[in-house]
Scaffold this motif. Structure first.
Motif, mmCIF file in Angstrom:
data_model
loop_
_atom_site.group_PDB
_atom_site.id
_atom_site.type_symbol
_atom_site.label_atom_id
_atom_site.label_comp_id
_atom_site.label_asym_id
_atom_site.label_seq_id
_atom_site.Cartn_x
_atom_site.Cartn_y
_atom_site.Cartn_z
ATOM 1 N N GLY A 315 0.805 -1.221 0.000
ATOM 2 C CA GLY A 315 0.000 0.000 0.000
ATOM 3 C C GLY A 315 0.833 1.263 0.000
ATOM 4 O O GLY A 315 0.365 2.324 -0.414
ATOM 5 N N VAL A 316 2.071 1.155 0.480
ATOM 6 C CA VAL A 316 2.975 2.312 0.497
ATOM 7 C C VAL A 316 3.859 2.342 -0.742
ATOM 8 O O VAL A 316 3.962 3.353 -1.447
ATOM 9 C CB VAL A 316 3.843 2.296 1.777
ATOM 10 N N THR A 317 4.498 1.210 -1.030
ATOM 11 C CA THR A 317 5.515 1.195 -2.090
ATOM 12 C C THR A 317 4.947 1.270 -3.508
ATOM 13 O O THR A 317 5.624 1.738 -4.425
ATOM 14 C CB THR A 317 6.382 -0.069 -1.976
ATOM 15 N N MET A 318 3.707 0.814 -3.739
ATOM 16 C CA MET A 318 3.132 0.866 -5.088
ATOM 17 C C MET A 318 3.023 2.298 -5.622
ATOM 18 O O MET A 318 3.107 2.536 -6.829
ATOM 19 C CB MET A 318 1.743 0.213 -5.098
ATOM 20 N N ASP A 319 2.801 3.240 -4.743
ATOM 21 C CA ASP A 319 2.612 4.640 -5.166
ATOM 22 C C ASP A 319 3.812 5.521 -4.812
ATOM 23 O O ASP A 319 3.728 6.743 -4.877
ATOM 24 C CB ASP A 319 1.347 5.206 -4.497
ATOM 25 N N GLU A 320 4.900 4.874 -4.432
ATOM 26 C CA GLU A 320 6.073 5.632 -3.989
ATOM 27 C C GLU A 320 6.988 5.936 -5.180
ATOM 28 O O GLU A 320 7.319 5.065 -5.977
ATOM 29 C CB GLU A 320 6.843 4.831 -2.938
ATOM 30 N N LYS A 321 7.391 7.194 -5.317
ATOM 31 C CA LYS A 321 8.342 7.603 -6.351
ATOM 32 C C LYS A 321 9.714 7.770 -5.710
ATOM 33 O O LYS A 321 9.858 8.470 -4.708
ATOM 34 C CB LYS A 321 7.901 8.913 -6.996
ATOM 35 N N ILE A 322 10.691 7.092 -6.260
ATOM 36 C CA ILE A 322 12.035 7.115 -5.689
ATOM 37 C C ILE A 322 12.885 8.155 -6.394
ATOM 38 O O ILE A 322 13.019 8.151 -7.628
ATOM 39 C CB ILE A 322 12.697 5.726 -5.793
ATOM 40 N N ASP A 323 13.455 9.056 -5.643
ATOM 41 C CA ASP A 323 14.354 10.081 -6.166
ATOM 42 C C ASP A 323 15.777 9.515 -6.188
ATOM 43 O O ASP A 323 16.349 9.209 -5.141
ATOM 44 C CB ASP A 323 14.286 11.321 -5.272
ATOM 45 N N LEU A 324 16.347 9.346 -7.371
ATOM 46 C CA LEU A 324 17.679 8.753 -7.510
ATOM 47 C C LEU A 324 18.804 9.777 -7.384
ATOM 48 O O LEU A 324 19.977 9.409 -7.457
ATOM 49 C CB LEU A 324 17.791 8.039 -8.862
ATOM 50 N N THR A 325 18.469 11.028 -7.160
ATOM 51 C CA THR A 325 19.500 12.074 -7.074
ATOM 52 C C THR A 325 20.557 11.770 -6.017
ATOM 53 O O THR A 325 21.771 11.883 -6.283
ATOM 54 C CB THR A 325 18.844 13.442 -6.775
ATOM 55 N N PRO A 326 20.170 11.342 -4.790
ATOM 56 C CA PRO A 326 21.204 11.051 -3.774
ATOM 57 C C PRO A 326 22.177 9.967 -4.213
ATOM 58 O O PRO A 326 23.343 9.969 -3.798
ATOM 59 C CB PRO A 326 20.377 10.589 -2.566
ATOM 60 N N LEU A 327 21.729 9.040 -5.078
ATOM 61 C CA LEU A 327 22.598 7.976 -5.550
ATOM 62 C C LEU A 327 23.746 8.529 -6.380
ATOM 63 O O LEU A 327 24.890 8.081 -6.260
ATOM 64 C CB LEU A 327 21.778 6.981 -6.382
ATOM 65 N N TYR A 328 23.437 9.501 -7.214
ATOM 66 C CA TYR A 328 24.470 10.087 -8.079
ATOM 67 C C TYR A 328 25.347 11.087 -7.324
ATOM 68 O O TYR A 328 26.477 11.377 -7.749
ATOM 69 C CB TYR A 328 23.811 10.764 -9.283
ATOM 70 N N GLU A 329 24.848 11.621 -6.248
ATOM 71 C CA GLU A 329 25.609 12.607 -5.473
ATOM 72 C C GLU A 329 26.453 11.969 -4.372
ATOM 73 O O GLU A 329 27.312 12.619 -3.780
ATOM 74 C CB GLU A 329 24.640 13.624 -4.850
ATOM 75 N N ALA A 330 26.230 10.679 -4.100
ATOM 76 C CA ALA A 330 26.958 9.996 -3.017
ATOM 77 C C ALA A 330 28.439 9.853 -3.345
ATOM 78 O O ALA A 330 28.827 9.679 -4.512
ATOM 79 C CB ALA A 330 26.344 8.632 -2.769
#
Length: 357
Positions: A315-330
């Motif tokens: 119910g939470v993850t189906m509508d969750e949008k993941i921001d990948l910006t932190p992955l590229y900035e790590a």
């Protein structure tokens, strides 16, 4: 008209009760298993429990030892059964224990009915309802707390301190029952050449052969017991008993300031390995079930101390949008710090990904 004369038979009630107990021994036995010491197959704990229940019943209700019983003593009324239950309650037995004792008696009478039809009426047992029970689980513990208890035993126990410490460490790693651990022999621990670690195989609950692994590092710790024991006994934990371990745990809880009302028992250690596998397998309930040697996951969940976490629910993850910006900035340090503290499954997936590039 001549009265019908009941045919006399040379009944030997005690011998027939012994036959019932032998039957229980046979059913609970693993046969000539290579994982059991010869002495362990003679009298099972199952038989001991039934024997105790039977002796107590006839002593209380009929005022007789089982060796003195005659067929007439097998006649039992519903009022006698009710009075016996009341007697057990007044003795302080919990309903679970009383139900178990009544089940033992019904099974005995079912076994005897064939030869004692004129004396046994099984329907009388149906007049007594099973008592209501409340399932109360033992308290759970953690690896950290269990390791503290193990170390406390090593420092403060006068008898077999090293063995008691290693028993606790063995219990939280294998999730075997106490009785099974006390039966582990050195020859039950065998090298797994494919990994360099060791496989431990025992007879656990229900005469089931179960196996698990222990690390080579821990096996070398166990070898200290061989260095201490000049008699070269078969058993790894030679000389320990459930009773002595219960007393040791009680003393350790007191020394460590663990409240006495907290139901932390030897069986609590079984759940530590189950929790560990669950957390380090990416929350794989089936892997936790295998660690606990359970037939279903409902039993496994009784041992676990996990908390409800809705973050990963559909119910939470189906509508969750993941921001990948932190992955590229790590930074590289961020990645190293993450994988140093992540669970084993995630770490192994990453290593596999790197090796397959």
């Amino acid at each position: 008209m001549q009265n019908k004369v009941k045919q006399l038979k040379n009944y030997a009630v005690y011998d027939d009760i012994e036959g019932f107990l032998i039957n229980k021994d046979i059913r609970s036995s693993s046969g000539n298993s290579s994982y059991m010491m010869p002495s362990a197959t003679r009298v099972s704990n199952t038989r001991k429990n039934y024997e105790g229940d039977i002796k107590q019943f006839f002593n209380v209700i009929k005022g007789k030892d089982v060796k003195s019983l005659v067929p007439d003593d097998l006649v039992v009324s519903k009022s006698e059964l009710s009075n016996y239950i009341k007697y057990l309650q007044e003795k302080g037995l919990v309903n679970n224990s009383i139900n178990r004792k009544m089940t033992s008696l019904k099974m005995l009478y079912t076994y005897l009915e064939h030869d004692y039809k004129d004396y046994i009426d099984l329907s009388v047992f149906n007049t007594v309802e099973r008592l209501k029970t409340v399932t109360k689980n033992w308290d759970k513990t953690t690896q950290t707390e269990a390791e503290r208890i193990a170390q406390d035993m090593y420092i403060n126990e006068r008898q077999k301190p090293l063995m008691k410490k290693l028993f606790v460490k063995f219990a939280i790693r294998t999730s075997f029952r106490v009785s099974a651990i006390l039966r582990v022999r050195w020859k039950d621990i065998k090298l797994d050449e494919s990994t360099g670690h060791y496989i431990v195989t025992v007879i656990d609950k229900g005469s089931q052969v179960v196996s698990t692994g222990i690390n080579q590092v821990f096996y070398e710790e166990l070898l200290q017991l061989k260095e201490e024991d000049i008699s070269e006994t078969e058993l790894v934990f030679q000389g320990l008993s459930e009773q002595s371990l219960r007393h040791s745990l009680k003393r350790s809880k007191k020394r460590l300031g663990i409240p006495p009302e907290r139901e932390l028992v030897l069986h609590s250690f079984k759940g530590v390995g189950i929790d560990y596998v669950y957390e380090n397998s990416g929350h794989d309930l089936l892997a936790a079930k295998e660690q606990g040697n359970h037939k279903n996951t409902l039993t496994t969940e009784r041992y676990m101390s996990r908390k409800i976490n809705i973050a990963n629910s559909a119910g939470v993850t189906m509508d969750e949008k993941i921001d990948l910006t932190p992955l590229y900035e790590a930074t590289q340090e961020d990645f190293i710090s993450f994988f140093e503290n992540t669970d084993l499954v995630t770490f192994k997936k990453f290593i596999k990904h790197v090796n397959e590039r």
